[in-house]
Write a protein that holds these residues in place. Structure first.
Motif, mmCIF file in Angstrom:
data_model
loop_
_atom_site.group_PDB
_atom_site.id
_atom_site.type_symbol
_atom_site.label_atom_id
_atom_site.label_comp_id
_atom_site.label_asym_id
_atom_site.label_seq_id
_atom_site.Cartn_x
_atom_site.Cartn_y
_atom_site.Cartn_z
ATOM 1 N N VAL A 234 -2.072 -5.979 9.377
ATOM 2 C CA VAL A 234 -3.195 -5.387 8.644
ATOM 3 C C VAL A 234 -2.952 -5.590 7.151
ATOM 4 O O VAL A 234 -1.831 -5.360 6.674
ATOM 5 N N PRO A 235 -3.948 -6.002 6.383
ATOM 6 C CA PRO A 235 -3.757 -6.105 4.934
ATOM 7 C C PRO A 235 -3.281 -4.782 4.358
ATOM 8 O O PRO A 235 -3.722 -3.705 4.776
ATOM 9 N N TYR A 236 -2.388 -4.860 3.379
ATOM 10 C CA TYR A 236 -1.770 -3.655 2.823
ATOM 11 C C TYR A 236 -2.802 -2.648 2.355
ATOM 12 O O TYR A 236 -2.694 -1.447 2.642
ATOM 13 N N GLN A 237 -3.837 -3.109 1.636
ATOM 14 C CA GLN A 237 -4.826 -2.188 1.104
ATOM 15 C C GLN A 237 -5.591 -1.480 2.215
ATOM 16 O O GLN A 237 -5.975 -0.310 2.070
ATOM 17 N N GLN A 238 -5.796 -2.160 3.328
ATOM 18 C CA GLN A 238 -6.463 -1.523 4.462
ATOM 19 C C GLN A 238 -5.528 -0.552 5.181
ATOM 20 O O GLN A 238 -5.967 0.494 5.685
ATOM 21 N N TRP A 239 -4.236 -0.890 5.222
ATOM 22 C CA TRP A 239 -3.267 -0.002 5.873
ATOM 23 C C TRP A 239 -3.162 1.330 5.140
ATOM 24 O O TRP A 239 -3.216 2.394 5.766
ATOM 25 N N ILE A 240 -3.013 1.286 3.815
ATOM 26 C CA ILE A 240 -2.887 2.551 3.093
ATOM 27 C C ILE A 240 -4.195 3.333 3.137
ATOM 28 O O ILE A 240 -4.182 4.576 3.143
ATOM 29 N N SER A 241 -5.303 2.639 3.211
ATOM 30 C CA SER A 241 -6.591 3.312 3.337
ATOM 31 C C SER A 241 -6.695 4.039 4.674
ATOM 32 O O SER A 241 -6.980 5.240 4.726
ATOM 33 N N ARG A 242 -6.444 3.306 5.748
ATOM 34 C CA ARG A 242 -6.648 3.834 7.106
ATOM 35 C C ARG A 242 -5.561 4.798 7.536
ATOM 36 O O ARG A 242 -5.841 5.815 8.191
ATOM 37 N N GLU A 243 -4.308 4.510 7.159
ATOM 38 C CA GLU A 243 -3.190 5.271 7.705
ATOM 39 C C GLU A 243 -2.597 6.311 6.753
ATOM 40 O O GLU A 243 -1.809 7.142 7.183
ATOM 41 N N VAL A 244 -2.959 6.250 5.480
ATOM 42 C CA VAL A 244 -2.408 7.233 4.532
ATOM 43 C C VAL A 244 -3.520 8.034 3.858
ATOM 44 O O VAL A 244 -3.599 9.258 4.002
ATOM 45 N N LEU A 245 -4.404 7.372 3.128
ATOM 46 C CA LEU A 245 -5.402 8.099 2.334
ATOM 47 C C LEU A 245 -6.421 8.826 3.201
ATOM 48 O O LEU A 245 -6.685 10.026 2.991
ATOM 49 N N ALA A 246 -7.013 8.142 4.154
ATOM 50 C CA ALA A 246 -8.036 8.786 4.983
ATOM 51 C C ALA A 246 -7.489 9.989 5.752
ATOM 52 O O ALA A 246 -8.129 11.052 5.776
ATOM 53 N N PRO A 247 -6.311 9.889 6.388
ATOM 54 C CA PRO A 247 -5.813 11.049 7.137
ATOM 55 C C PRO A 247 -5.522 12.293 6.292
ATOM 56 O O PRO A 247 -5.529 13.407 6.808
ATOM 57 N N ILE A 248 -5.229 12.116 4.992
ATOM 58 C CA ILE A 248 -4.970 13.285 4.150
ATOM 59 C C ILE A 248 -6.207 13.681 3.331
ATOM 60 O O ILE A 248 -6.120 14.518 2.429
ATOM 61 N N GLY A 249 -7.332 13.101 3.678
ATOM 62 C CA GLY A 249 -8.577 13.476 3.028
ATOM 63 C C GLY A 249 -8.681 13.049 1.588
ATOM 64 O O GLY A 249 -9.418 13.656 0.803
ATOM 65 N N ALA A 250 -7.966 11.995 1.213
ATOM 66 C CA ALA A 250 -7.915 11.561 -0.180
ATOM 67 C C ALA A 250 -9.024 10.572 -0.497
ATOM 68 O O ALA A 250 -9.457 9.789 0.357
ATOM 69 N N ARG A 251 -9.468 10.614 -1.738
ATOM 70 C CA ARG A 251 -10.390 9.596 -2.222
ATOM 71 C C ARG A 251 -9.669 8.263 -2.365
ATOM 72 O O ARG A 251 -8.462 8.211 -2.613
ATOM 73 N N GLY A 252 -10.424 7.196 -2.260
ATOM 74 C CA GLY A 252 -9.886 5.872 -2.469
ATOM 75 C C GLY A 252 -10.077 5.412 -3.900
ATOM 76 O O GLY A 252 -10.361 6.204 -4.800
ATOM 77 N N GLY A 253 -9.933 4.108 -4.100
ATOM 78 C CA GLY A 253 -10.057 3.552 -5.445
ATOM 79 C C GLY A 253 -10.040 2.045 -5.389
ATOM 80 O O GLY A 253 -10.753 1.428 -4.594
ATOM 81 N N GLN A 254 -9.184 1.450 -6.206
ATOM 82 C CA GLN A 254 -9.061 0.000 -6.269
ATOM 83 C C GLN A 254 -7.605 -0.382 -6.449
ATOM 84 O O GLN A 254 -6.801 0.407 -6.948
ATOM 85 N N ILE A 255 -7.292 -1.603 -6.037
ATOM 86 C CA ILE A 255 -5.922 -2.105 -6.178
ATOM 87 C C ILE A 255 -5.975 -3.531 -6.728
ATOM 88 O O ILE A 255 -6.899 -4.297 -6.427
ATOM 89 N N TRP A 256 -4.985 -3.869 -7.539
ATOM 90 C CA TRP A 256 -4.922 -5.192 -8.164
ATOM 91 C C TRP A 256 -4.403 -6.213 -7.165
ATOM 92 O O TRP A 256 -3.325 -6.039 -6.573
ATOM 93 N N MET A 257 -5.151 -7.293 -7.003
ATOM 94 C CA MET A 257 -4.767 -8.400 -6.130
ATOM 95 C C MET A 257 -4.187 -9.518 -6.979
ATOM 96 O O MET A 257 -4.648 -9.777 -8.091
ATOM 97 N N ASN A 258 -3.196 -10.211 -6.430
ATOM 98 C CA ASN A 258 -2.618 -11.304 -7.216
ATOM 99 C C ASN A 258 -3.559 -12.498 -7.338
ATOM 100 O O ASN A 258 -3.502 -13.258 -8.300
ATOM 101 N N ARG A 259 -4.465 -12.649 -6.380
ATOM 102 C CA ARG A 259 -5.463 -13.709 -6.404
ATOM 103 C C ARG A 259 -6.571 -13.299 -5.436
ATOM 104 O O ARG A 259 -6.379 -12.384 -4.621
ATOM 105 N N PRO A 260 -7.725 -13.956 -5.497
ATOM 106 C CA PRO A 260 -8.794 -13.605 -4.570
ATOM 107 C C PRO A 260 -8.334 -13.724 -3.119
ATOM 108 O O PRO A 260 -7.853 -14.783 -2.690
ATOM 109 N N GLY A 261 -8.460 -12.639 -2.373
ATOM 110 C CA GLY A 261 -8.059 -12.663 -0.976
ATOM 111 C C GLY A 261 -6.574 -12.777 -0.762
ATOM 112 O O GLY A 261 -6.122 -13.063 0.347
ATOM 113 N N GLY A 262 -5.789 -12.534 -1.813
ATOM 114 C CA GLY A 262 -4.339 -12.701 -1.725
ATOM 115 C C GLY A 262 -3.616 -11.434 -1.339
ATOM 116 O O GLY A 262 -4.035 -10.695 -0.447
ATOM 117 N N THR A 263 -2.522 -11.157 -2.027
ATOM 118 C CA THR A 263 -1.660 -10.015 -1.725
ATOM 119 C C THR A 263 -1.790 -8.970 -2.819
ATOM 120 O O THR A 263 -1.706 -9.298 -3.997
#
Length: 399
Positions: A234-263
């Motif tokens: 699972v892409p890292y940003q989706q993992w922290i969204s689904r498995e960390v932020l959503a379960p604790i009722g936290a708002r999301g945001g944005q994350i810096w990618m090294n390149r389009p569709g990258g890491t």
């Protein structure tokens, strides 16, 4: 964003094209973007900030965000004194949670309850919790599992001995963090390059025997994203969204990618509202549980909050309040610069904290079910920021 970086991004518009699908950048384009990022970092007045995050991808939070319940269990005079200290030190947010209730929430300047706050190294405990969740779900077997089980490029090399625990605890043996104004330096390329993940995996040097020394390095934090992605699929940003932020009722945001569709950058560079960072502290104060659901195991929280012989005050992504040291920084204790004042011991032996650049702090005191957050700009040089003031003001009032 400055003109040079804007021009560089415009030249790469065809690569972005509004898609998150991973794309290979031509070597020349990658090097051009790297050089533009480097120039921006070193030429921006006061240093580059969030404006340098030129490729941001959304990180979803809870579908239905609800505020934490409010309470009044902390004496108002103590909260007022702590609030004044936060205000005087260029803070953007000051929050206090005590025994299940939010007892203080103050924002300063243009920051509000939904304003994205630049994480700096508050991203590191988030990344460690992401690993704890992967352990809980059986995607990773053990903290003492070799990283090379997932970073297969390290097999058959000296880096094959590095364990997941050593990476999370800054004891991997990788080159320590430092400052360089040379664009060819690996420290800069490992942060700003459009393939920073590949550079860290392939080129970042091993300078000590794994496990033998504590040496702070952003490269360790950045390795969590490829670890999570390879372990879970699972892409890292989706993992922290689904498995960390959503379960604790936290708002999301944005994350810096090294390149389009990258890491994405996992060691820094995520933007979330202050409340989301506070909830990470609450999760750990509760031993890894949220609303009756065990998200990370108590043993994992114990591992996070256990120091090492090489640095007793450093756990996995967090720092420990005891044993007491008057000045402590993220680097090896022998490094004299970058240390933060602690004018007195913390008044709770079990206190630990997230501690990022510019004194982004989340203090966690499980025995008191107390979590305190301060985010903001670098405090004034005089009077000097004191890491013990906010928690001890409140702990004294609760005695």
């Amino acid at each position: 964003m400055n003109a040079a970086l804007s021009i560089g991004m415009a030249s790469l518009a065809i690569l972005m094209a509004g898609t998150a699908v991973a794309q290979e950048m031509p070597d020349a384009a990658a090097e051009t973007l790297y050089k533009q990022r480097f120039d921006h970092l070193f030429n921006a007045p006061g240093g580059a900030g969030a404006d340098s995050y030129d490729i941001l991808e959304p990180v979803a939070g809870a579908r239905r965000w609800t505020p934490l319940p409010r309470g009044t269990s902390v004496p108002p005079a103590a909260l007022a004194a702590a609030r004044d200290y936060a205000r005087a030190n260029r803070s953007s947010a000051f929050m206090v949670w005590h025994r299940g209730k939010l007892v203080e929430q103050s924002f300063f300047g243009e920051t509000g309850d939904a304003t994205p706050v630049v994480s700096k190294s508050l991203a590191k405990p988030l990344s460690v919790i992401a690993v704890g969740r992967a352990l809980m779900l059986g995607k990773i077997k053990s903290l003492d599992q070799p990283m090379a089980d997932y970073i297969t490029e390290w097999r058959g090399t000296p880096k094959a001995a590095i364990t997941i625990r050593q990476v999370l605890g800054m004891r991997s043996g990788l080159l320590p963090q430092a400052m360089s104004t040379d664009p060819a330096n690996i420290l800069n390329r490992a942060y700003l390059h459009p393939y920073h993940d590949r550079i860290i995996i392939r080129d970042y040097p091993l300078t000590d025997v794994p496990g033998s020394s504590y040496e702070y390095s952003n490269a360790n934090g950045e390795l969590v994203a490829p670890l999570i992605e390879r372990a879970t699929g699972v892409p890292y940003q989706q993992w922290i969204s689904r498995e960390v932020l959503a379960p604790i009722g936290a708002r999301g945001g944005q994350i810096w990618m090294n390149r389009p569709g990258g890491t994405p950058h996992s060691g820094c560079c995520i933007l979330l509202p202050a409340d989301s960072y506070l909830r990470l502290g609450i999760l750990l104060a509760r031993g890894g549980r949220w609303n009756g659901r065990q998200l990370v195991s108590p043993s994992f929280v114990k591992a996070m909050t256990t120091g090492s012989p090489q640095y007793p005050q450093a756990g996995l992504g967090v720092y420990l309040g005891s044993p007491y040291v008057e000045r402590r920084g993220p680097a090896n204790p022998r490094v004299e610069f970058g240390k933060t004042l602690h004018s007195e011991p913390y008044l709770a032996d079990d206190l630990f904290l997230f501690d990022g650049n510019s004194n982004q702090v989340v203090y966690v005191v499980p025995s008191k079910q107390l979590v305190i957050l301060r985010t903001g700009n670098t405090p004034p040089r005089q009077p000097e920021w004191d890491n013990s003031v906010l928690p001890n003001l409140l702990l004294r009032s609760l005695r």
